[in-house]
Design a protein around this motif. Structure first.
Motif, PDB file in Angstrom:
ATOM      1  N   PRO A  97       0.814  -1.229   0.000  1.00 14.37           N
ATOM      2  CA  PRO A  97       0.000   0.000   0.000  1.00 14.37           C
ATOM      3  C   PRO A  97       0.841   1.270   0.000  1.00 14.37           C
ATOM      4  CG  PRO A  97      -0.887  -1.595   1.557  1.00 14.37           C
ATOM      5  CD  PRO A  97       0.440  -2.119   1.109  1.00 14.37           C
ATOM      6  N   ALA A  98       1.998   1.223   0.702  1.00 15.97           N
ATOM      7  CA  ALA A  98       2.869   2.404   0.705  1.00 15.97           C
ATOM      8  C   ALA A  98       3.427   2.672  -0.693  1.00 15.97           C
ATOM      9  CB  ALA A  98       4.003   2.203   1.703  1.00 15.97           C
ATOM     10  N   LEU A  99       3.816   1.605  -1.414  1.00 17.56           N
ATOM     11  CA  LEU A  99       4.291   1.770  -2.785  1.00 17.56           C
ATOM     12  C   LEU A  99       3.178   2.321  -3.674  1.00 17.56           C
ATOM     13  CD1 LEU A  99       6.358  -1.521  -3.247  1.00 17.56           C
ATOM     14  CD2 LEU A  99       7.245   0.803  -2.994  1.00 17.56           C
ATOM     15  N   ALA A 100       1.966   1.787  -3.479  1.00 18.41           N
ATOM     16  CA  ALA A 100       0.841   2.258  -4.282  1.00 18.41           C
ATOM     17  C   ALA A 100       0.561   3.736  -4.002  1.00 18.41           C
ATOM     18  CB  ALA A 100      -0.406   1.424  -3.977  1.00 18.41           C
ATOM     19  N   ALA A 101       0.643   4.131  -2.745  1.00 17.77           N
ATOM     20  CA  ALA A 101       0.407   5.539  -2.399  1.00 17.77           C
ATOM     21  C   ALA A 101       1.474   6.438  -3.006  1.00 17.77           C
ATOM     22  CB  ALA A 101       0.372   5.697  -0.877  1.00 17.77           C
TER      23      ALA A 101
END
Length: 479
Positions: A97-101
Motif C-alpha cells: 500500500p505504501a508503494l501504491a500511495a
C-alpha cells in the motif's frame, strides 16, 4: 592447532552434492517467483472482476515481486523455515500500500488504480502464503525421502555434537543431513559411535573430508580450543571449497527473529532480544484465545453434550473431571476435562508408581493405565477429553497455546529456571504436545516449554495450532 589453506583446496568436483543442491535452490527460487507472480495475477483478476478495471493486472504482479525481493523473501536463509519466510511475505505486503500511495502521488494520480492496489493486497497475501505453504510441505517431503538435503559435516567437541544431533533427529524432516563428524576431542569418540555416525578424524582432517565426501555444509560447535584464528581458517577452507560455514551458538533454543548482528569496531556481536511478555504485547493473543475458543464451543456444544452423556453411562461418576492446576504467575485455577478414569483413581496412584513412564521427572504417566475407563481410553487417544478446557480459555485461565498446565505439587518441586514456565498461561496445546506429548522425557518437555516462553510470537502460536491437528489424528504420545 594448525589449519593450512593450499592450492589443492580450490579443486571442487563439478558433480558434487553441493553443486546439485545449488541447482535445486535456483529451481526452487524460480518456482517461488512464478508462484508469487501468479498469486498477484490472480488477486488482480479478482479485483478486475469486482470493479471492471484492467490497470491493476499490469501493475500488481511486478510490484508484488519487487516488494518480495526488497524484503528478502527469496533468501537462501529463509527457504523452508516457515515462520520467518511468512513474516517476510507479510512485511512485503504491508509495504505494498505504501508503494501504491507513492506511485499515486508522484506519477499516476489515478484514484481507481490506487484503490485497486490496496484492495488486491489481502487476496495476494492469502494466495501467496498458501502457495508457499504448499511448496514448503513439498520440500519437506523431499527431505524426508533423502532428496535435496545438504551433506553436513559436524566439527567440535563430542558433548556438543551429541546434543545437536539429538535435536536434529527429533525435529523431523530438515535440510541438514549429517554425513560425519570431526572431533576436537577424539578421546571421546565412543559417544559419537553410539549415535551411529561416521567418525572422520580430527579438526585437521576437515579439508580432506570436504573433498572426499562432497560436503556442502559444515557446522562448527563451540570448543575451548577454537579461538578466533582457528575459526577464521576454518571459514577460509570452507569458502574456497564453496562449503556453507555455520557456527553454532553457545546459547540454544533462541528463535532467529530474536537474533541480530551488531557490528562494534569491526567485531560482529550477536544481540539477543529479550522475550516480549508484556501485557500489551499479548493483547492480540488474549483476543484470539477467547474469541476462537468461544466459536469452537458454539460449534462443539452438541458433540460435547453427547460425550458427557456417554461418559456418565459408561461408568459411575460425573462427566467432568475438575482438578486444581497452576496458571500464569502461579495462580491456581480449576481445569476441566471429561472424566476418563474411575472415581478412586487418585487412591490407586501409589500402587502404580512403579509403572510410571516418566520416572525421570515430575510427570506421572502410565501406559495401559488400569484406572482408565473404556470410554476414557478412546477419549484420551483422540484428545477429546481436552475439549472442556475451551471453557477455561474463554474464562481466561488458560490459553489455546502454551505450556502444559502443571499440578501444584509439581510446581513445588520446580527449580527457579523451570518456574519460567509460569510467565505465560498454560495451553490446550503447545510445543510439548505437538512434539511427542507423553513420549517425551521430562527434561525435553521442560526445554520445549521454556523455549516457547522465550520465543513466543503470534506466528509461533499459529504454527502450533496448525500442527496440532495432525498430531491429534496420529495420536502421537496420547495415553
Amino acid at each position: 592447532m594448525t589449519i593450512e589453506v593450499t592450492h589443492e583446496h580450490l579443486v571442487v568436483e563439478r558433480r558434487s552434492p553441493r553443486v546439485r543442491r545449488r541447482r535445486w535452490e535456483q529451481r526452487y527460487r524460480l518456482v517461488l517467483l512464478v508462484a508469487d507472480g501468479s498469486a498477484a495475477a490472480v488477486a488482480a483478476f479478482v479485483i478486475h472482476a469486482a470493479y471492471g478495471r484492467w490497470a491493476v493486472a499490469l501493475v500488481l504482479p511486478p510490484t508484488w515481486i519487487v516488494a518480495m525481493l526488497a524484503h528478502r523473501s527469496y533468501d537462501r536463509s529463509t527457504l523452508g523455515l516457515g515462520t520467518e519466510e511468512y513474516r517476510r511475505v507479510l512485511r512485503g505486503a504491508v509495504a505494498l500500500p505504501a508503494l501504491a500511495a507513492g506511485a499515486y502521488y508522484l506519477f499516476t494520480h489515478d484514484s481507481g488504480l490506487f484503490h485497486d492496489m490496496i484492495m488486491a493486497t489481502v487476496p495476494a497475501v492469502a494466495i501467496a502464503l498458501s502457495g508457499r505453504y504448499l511448496l514448503r510441505r513439498r520440500m519437506h517431503r523431499r527431505w524426508a525421502r533423502g532428496r535435496d538435503r545438504s551433506a553436513t559435516l559436524l566439527v567440535g567437541p563430542s558433548h556438543g555434537i551429541v546434543e545437536l544431533v539429538t535435536v536434529l533427529r527429533r525435529g523431523g524432516a530438515q535440510e541438514l543431513q549429517v554425513a560425519g563428524v570431526c572431533l576436537s576431542d577424539p578421546e571421546n569418540a565412543t559417544e559419537i559411535r553410539k549415535l551411529g555416525l561416521p567418525l572422520l578424524g580430527g579438526v585437521d582432517d576437515m579439508a580432506d573430508v570436504f573433498r572426499a565426501l562432497g560436503i556442502s555444509t559444515v557446522a562448527v560447535l563451540p570448543a575451548p580450543e577454537f579461538d578466533a584464528s582457528v575459526l577464521r581458517r576454518m571459514s577460509w577452507i570452507a569458502a574456497v571449497q564453496e562449503v556453507d560455514f555455520l557456527l553454532a551458538p553457545v546459547l540454544t533454543d533462541v528463535s532467529a527473529s530474536r537474533l541480530a548482528v551488531r557490528p562494534t569496531n569491526g567485531i560482529p556481536l550477536v544481540g539477543i532480544q529479550a522475550p516480549n511478555l508484556s501485557r500489551i504485547s499479548r493483547v492480540p493473543k488474549e483476543l484470539l484465545d477467547r474469541s476462537l475458543a468461544a466459536v469452537l464451543l458454539v460449534f462443539l456444544a452438541l458433540p460435547m453434550l453427547l460425550i458427557a452423556l456417554i461418559v456418565r453411562l459408561d461408568s459411575s461418576g460425573p462427566a467432568l473431571f475438575r482438578q486444581q492446576r497452576v496458571g500464569r504467575y502461579g495462580d491456581h485455577f480449576t481445569m476441566l476435562k471429561f472424566r476418563t478414569m474411575r472415581q478412586d483413581s487418585e487412591t490407586l496412584r501409589a500402587e502404580l508408581a512403579h509403572l510410571n513412564q516418566n520416572s525421570d521427572g515430575l510427570l506421572f504417566k502410565v501406559k495401559e493405565d488400569p484406572r482408565i475407563t473404556r470410554v476414557g481410553s478412546f477419549l484420551r487417544r483422540s484428545s477429546l477429553d481436552e475439549l472442556p478446557q475451551l471453557i477455561n480459555a474463554v474464562r481466561g485461565t488458560m490459553s489455546l497455546v502454551g505450556p502444559r498446565p502443571p499440578l501444584p505439587e509439581e510446581v513445588d518441586e520446580y527449580t527457579p529456571d523451570i518456574k519460567r514456565r509460569l510467565l505465560v498461561k498454560p495451553g490446550l496445546t503447545g510445543l510439548w504436545q505437538v512434539s511427542g506429548r507423553s513420549d517425551l522425557p521430562w527434561d525435553e518437555a521442560v526445554r520445549l516449554d521454556l523455549g516457547y516462553v522465550d520465543n513466543w510470537s503470534m506466528g509461533l502460536d499459529l504454527s502450533i495450532l496448525l500442527r496440532t491437528g495432525s498430531v491429534v489424528v496420529r495420536r502421537t504420545g496420547a495415553y
